[in-house]
Design a protein around this motif. Structure first.
Motif, PDB file in Angstrom:
ATOM      1  N   ASP A   1      -8.642 -11.925   1.406  1.00 42.01           N
ATOM      2  CA  ASP A   1      -9.750 -12.127   2.344  1.00 42.01           C
ATOM      3  C   ASP A   1     -11.071 -11.646   1.754  1.00 42.01           C
ATOM      4  OD1 ASP A   1      -8.200 -13.301   4.298  1.00 42.01           O
ATOM      5  OD2 ASP A   1      -8.205 -11.580   5.651  1.00 42.01           O
ATOM      6  N   LEU A   2     -11.035 -10.537   1.018  1.00 42.25           N
ATOM      7  CA  LEU A   2     -12.246 -10.008   0.400  1.00 42.25           C
ATOM      8  C   LEU A   2     -12.742 -10.946  -0.705  1.00 42.25           C
ATOM      9  CD1 LEU A   2     -14.320  -7.707  -0.014  1.00 42.25           C
ATOM     10  CD2 LEU A   2     -12.683  -6.649  -1.580  1.00 42.25           C
ATOM     11  N   ILE A   3     -11.835 -11.430  -1.532  1.00 40.58           N
ATOM     12  CA  ILE A   3     -12.200 -12.341  -2.620  1.00 40.58           C
ATOM     13  C   ILE A   3     -12.720 -13.658  -2.068  1.00 40.58           C
ATOM     14  CG2 ILE A   3     -11.253 -13.705  -4.534  1.00 40.58           C
ATOM     15  CD1 ILE A   3      -9.229 -11.369  -4.934  1.00 40.58           C
ATOM     16  N   GLY A   4     -12.073 -14.145  -1.014  1.00 37.86           N
ATOM     17  CA  GLY A   4     -12.367 -15.462  -0.451  1.00 37.86           C
ATOM     18  C   GLY A   4     -11.189 -16.380  -0.691  1.00 37.86           C
ATOM     19  N   LEU A   5     -10.592 -16.911   0.378  1.00 37.94           N
ATOM     20  CA  LEU A   5      -9.393 -17.726   0.217  1.00 37.94           C
ATOM     21  C   LEU A   5      -9.686 -19.022  -0.520  1.00 37.94           C
ATOM     22  CD1 LEU A   5      -7.555 -17.197   3.622  1.00 37.94           C
ATOM     23  CD2 LEU A   5      -7.533 -15.787   1.557  1.00 37.94           C
TER      24      LEU A   5
ATOM     25  N   SER B   1     -16.207 -15.782   6.227  1.00 34.89           N
ATOM     26  CA  SER B   1     -16.232 -16.722   7.352  1.00 34.89           C
ATOM     27  C   SER B   1     -15.844 -16.057   8.669  1.00 34.89           C
ATOM     28  CB  SER B   1     -15.283 -17.896   7.083  1.00 34.89           C
ATOM     29  OG  SER B   1     -13.935 -17.481   7.134  1.00 34.89           O
ATOM     30  N   GLY B   2     -15.448 -14.777   8.610  1.00 35.57           N
ATOM     31  CA  GLY B   2     -15.070 -14.060   9.821  1.00 35.57           C
ATOM     32  C   GLY B   2     -13.593 -14.098  10.134  1.00 35.57           C
ATOM     33  N   ARG B   3     -12.846 -14.941   9.408  1.00 37.59           N
ATOM     34  CA  ARG B   3     -11.409 -15.012   9.644  1.00 37.59           C
ATOM     35  C   ARG B   3     -10.690 -15.483   8.390  1.00 37.59           C
ATOM     36  NH1 ARG B   3      -7.919 -17.285  14.776  1.00 37.59           N
ATOM     37  NH2 ARG B   3      -5.879 -16.847  13.860  1.00 37.59           N
ATOM     38  N   GLY B   4      -9.573 -14.837   8.103  1.00 38.28           N
ATOM     39  CA  GLY B   4      -8.661 -15.244   7.042  1.00 38.28           C
ATOM     40  C   GLY B   4      -7.276 -14.842   7.501  1.00 38.28           C
ATOM     41  N   PHE B   5      -6.642 -13.945   6.780  1.00 36.70           N
ATOM     42  CA  PHE B   5      -5.385 -13.380   7.275  1.00 36.70           C
ATOM     43  C   PHE B   5      -5.643 -12.325   8.340  1.00 36.70           C
ATOM     44  CE2 PHE B   5      -4.093 -15.347   3.332  1.00 36.70           C
ATOM     45  CZ  PHE B   5      -2.935 -15.989   3.737  1.00 36.70           C
ATOM     46  N   TYR B   6      -6.889 -11.861   8.397  1.00 41.46           N
ATOM     47  CA  TYR B   6      -7.328 -10.937   9.438  1.00 41.46           C
ATOM     48  C   TYR B   6      -8.601 -11.503  10.053  1.00 41.46           C
ATOM     49  CZ  TYR B   6      -4.067  -7.824   7.082  1.00 41.46           C
ATOM     50  OH  TYR B   6      -2.930  -7.283   6.519  1.00 41.46           O
ATOM     51  N   VAL B   7      -8.969 -10.949  11.218  1.00 45.11           N
ATOM     52  CA  VAL B   7     -10.197 -11.362  11.901  1.00 45.11           C
ATOM     53  C   VAL B   7     -11.251 -10.285  11.669  1.00 45.11           C
ATOM     54  CG1 VAL B   7     -11.228 -11.928  14.132  1.00 45.11           C
ATOM     55  CG2 VAL B   7      -8.878 -12.641  13.623  1.00 45.11           C
TER      56      VAL B   7
ATOM     57  N   LYS C   1       0.821  -1.212   0.000  1.00 41.17           N
ATOM     58  CA  LYS C   1       0.000   0.000   0.000  1.00 41.17           C
ATOM     59  C   LYS C   1       0.855   1.262   0.000  1.00 41.17           C
ATOM     60  CE  LYS C   1      -3.483   0.021   2.912  1.00 41.17           C
ATOM     61  NZ  LYS C   1      -4.159  -0.209   4.224  1.00 41.17           N
ATOM     62  N   LEU C   2       1.857   1.296   0.868  1.00 42.99           N
ATOM     63  CA  LEU C   2       2.648   2.515   1.033  1.00 42.99           C
ATOM     64  C   LEU C   2       3.774   2.614   0.008  1.00 42.99           C
ATOM     65  CD1 LEU C   2       2.912   2.529   4.935  1.00 42.99           C
ATOM     66  CD2 LEU C   2       1.326   3.828   3.498  1.00 42.99           C
ATOM     67  N   GLY C   3       4.295   1.470  -0.425  1.00 42.97           N
ATOM     68  CA  GLY C   3       5.416   1.482  -1.346  1.00 42.97           C
ATOM     69  C   GLY C   3       5.030   1.397  -2.805  1.00 42.97           C
ATOM     70  N   MET C   4       3.913   0.737  -3.107  1.00 40.04           N
ATOM     71  CA  MET C   4       3.476   0.543  -4.494  1.00 40.04           C
ATOM     72  C   MET C   4       2.144   1.218  -4.786  1.00 40.04           C
ATOM     73  SD  MET C   4       5.591  -1.872  -3.446  1.00 40.04           S
ATOM     74  CE  MET C   4       7.096  -2.682  -3.990  1.00 40.04           C
ATOM     75  N   ASN C   5       1.605   1.940  -3.792  1.00 37.43           N
ATOM     76  CA  ASN C   5       0.375   2.711  -3.955  1.00 37.43           C
ATOM     77  C   ASN C   5      -0.838   1.839  -4.280  1.00 37.43           C
ATOM     78  OD1 ASN C   5      -0.820   5.256  -3.708  1.00 37.43           O
ATOM     79  ND2 ASN C   5      -0.826   5.586  -5.915  1.00 37.43           N
ATOM     80  N   HIS C   6      -0.831   0.567  -3.800  1.00 36.51           N
ATOM     81  CA  HIS C   6      -2.011  -0.267  -3.964  1.00 36.51           C
ATOM     82  C   HIS C   6      -3.096   0.215  -3.000  1.00 36.51           C
ATOM     83  CE1 HIS C   6      -0.028  -4.041  -5.908  1.00 36.51           C
ATOM     84  NE2 HIS C   6       0.522  -2.929  -6.354  1.00 36.51           N
ATOM     85  N   PRO C   7      -4.348   0.308  -3.449  1.00 34.61           N
ATOM     86  CA  PRO C   7      -5.410   0.773  -2.545  1.00 34.61           C
ATOM     87  C   PRO C   7      -5.712  -0.218  -1.426  1.00 34.61           C
ATOM     88  CG  PRO C   7      -6.325   0.063  -4.643  1.00 34.61           C
ATOM     89  CD  PRO C   7      -4.836   0.084  -4.811  1.00 34.61           C
ATOM     90  N   MET C   8      -5.401  -1.485  -1.649  1.00 32.67           N
ATOM     91  CA  MET C   8      -5.630  -2.526  -0.649  1.00 32.67           C
ATOM     92  C   MET C   8      -4.477  -3.514  -0.738  1.00 32.67           C
ATOM     93  SD  MET C   8      -8.865  -5.194  -0.352  1.00 32.67           S
ATOM     94  CE  MET C   8     -10.028  -3.954   0.207  1.00 32.67           C
ATOM     95  N   GLY C   9      -3.996  -3.975   0.408  1.00 37.90           N
ATOM     96  CA  GLY C   9      -2.925  -4.955   0.408  1.00 37.90           C
ATOM     97  C   GLY C   9      -3.383  -6.286  -0.161  1.00 37.90           C
ATOM     98  N   PRO C  10      -2.460  -7.104  -0.672  1.00 42.36           N
ATOM     99  CA  PRO C  10      -2.843  -8.362  -1.322  1.00 42.36           C
ATOM    100  C   PRO C  10      -3.498  -9.368  -0.384  1.00 42.36           C
ATOM    101  CG  PRO C  10      -0.460  -8.222  -1.063  1.00 42.36           C
ATOM    102  CD  PRO C  10      -1.005  -6.871  -0.735  1.00 42.36           C
ATOM    103  N   LEU C  11      -3.143  -9.357   0.897  1.00 42.16           N
ATOM    104  CA  LEU C  11      -3.734 -10.325   1.823  1.00 42.16           C
ATOM    105  C   LEU C  11      -5.134  -9.887   2.249  1.00 42.16           C
ATOM    106  CD1 LEU C  11      -0.500 -11.084   3.830  1.00 42.16           C
ATOM    107  CD2 LEU C  11      -1.514 -12.412   1.979  1.00 42.16           C
ATOM    108  N   ALA C  12      -5.325  -8.592   2.442  1.00 44.08           N
ATOM    109  CA  ALA C  12      -6.675  -8.091   2.700  1.00 44.08           C
ATOM    110  C   ALA C  12      -7.569  -8.321   1.481  1.00 44.08           C
ATOM    111  CB  ALA C  12      -6.629  -6.608   3.054  1.00 44.08           C
ATOM    112  N   LEU C  13      -6.995  -8.164   0.293  1.00 43.82           N
ATOM    113  CA  LEU C  13      -7.759  -8.413  -0.934  1.00 43.82           C
ATOM    114  C   LEU C  13      -8.116  -9.891  -1.046  1.00 43.82           C
ATOM    115  CD1 LEU C  13      -8.950  -7.499  -3.608  1.00 43.82           C
ATOM    116  CD2 LEU C  13      -6.658  -7.680  -4.625  1.00 43.82           C
TER     117      LEU C  13
END
Length: 286
Positions: free
Chosen positions: A233-237, A275-281, A219-231
């Motif tokens: 989690d959004l997509i679904g693991l 599911s309420g949990r992935g790389f984040y809760v 996010k901070l170094g490549m200006n991605h709006p969302m980090g790949p792990l949060a993304l």
């Protein structure tokens, strides 16, 4: 011939979003699912999103109410018989999708187009499950559907020019930008995105950095709006794993090998936001 009626098969996150934008484009929409409760939840969610858009001035209040009135519970697939276009948004499984396409082929009118929202599977193989391969196409919407502008348009080996023109025209009416790609595993979007997500998971698996650090660097170094792990989690693991397996099987290249940590999380039921949990809760207080 313009498309005026759309049936959406699958009332999950993607299917409900597709139903919403189809209704806003002026189409009559039937929303199908094997679970009636999921259809009811989807309709409530669509109503809430439309009301929120109207409250924020993004659409007129009357446009919101008219769009919601165009969406109806579809019941069984037999109710898709009168649709000009059916968009399948079921789970990312070739056997499941082929069964749906085969059933729809026997139900729908001869001019109807059958489209799949598949994010990685072969449109040519899906088309072979029907007697109308010229009228089968991929329409890969991005998540969240009401917000994202792209529709990746995948032409199977036998998809006709007319089928492409009619579906691309509808995508434009939906306010989307249709971009044409050929039928290869993962198409363009996920052939590029998923290996990046998979490599991000490997950095956590190998102890290079925490999930928070990996996402912060992108996010901070490549200006991605969302980090790949949060993304992820959004997509679904589970979806991420299915796509990586499709890429690995389709190309036979070890660079597409799913990270063992991704597989472990899916086996544990840690699928991300849904599911309420992935790389984040996720959930209240998280």
């Amino acid at each position: 011939m313009d498309i005026h009626s759309v049936s959406v098969v699958g009332a999950g996150q993607m299917g409900s979003g597709i139903a919403q934008v189809a209704a806003l484009s002026g189409c009559r929409v039937l929303l199908h699912d094997t679970d009636d409760a999921r259809v009811s939840e989807a309709l409530a969610g669509i109503g809430g999103r439309l009301a929120d858009s109207a409250a924020k001035g993004r659409i007129a209040p009357e446009a919101a109410s008219e769009a919601l009135a165009r969406i109806h519970p579809g019941g069984g697939l037999e109710h898709a018989a009168g649709a000009d276009l059916v968009i399948e948004a079921a789970t990312e499984s070739m056997p499941v999708k082929k069964a749906i396409f085969s059933a729809l082929d026997g139900i729908c009118g001869e001019r109807a187009i059958l489209a799949s929202n598949t994010s990685s599977l072969s449109v040519t193989e899906l088309a072979a499950a029907t007697r109308r391969p010229e009228q089968v196409i991929g329409m890969h919407f991005m998540n969240p559907v009401p917000v994202m502008k792209l529709v990746e348009m995948i032409r199977g080996l036998r998809t006709s020019d007319e089928t492409y023109a009619r579906t691309a025209g509808l995508a434009e009416r939906m306010g989307k930008t249709p971009l044409e790609v050929r039928d290869f595993p993962g198409f363009v979007s996920n052939r590029i995105l998923m290996p990046m997500i998979n490599e991000a998971i490997y950095t956590v698996y190998e102890g290079v950095a925490s999930a928070e650090a990996v996402d912060g660097i992108l996010k901070l170094g490549m200006n991605h709006p969302m980090g790949p792990l949060a993304l992820a989690d959004l997509i679904g693991l589970d979806t991420c794993l299915a796509i990586m397996e499709t890429l690995h099987d389709g190309f036979g290249d070890s660079k597409y090998r799913p990270c063992p940590l991704l597989r472990s999380y899916v086996h544990a039921g840690w699928l991300g936001r849904k599911s309420g949990r992935g790389f984040y809760v996720y959930g209240e207080g998280s």
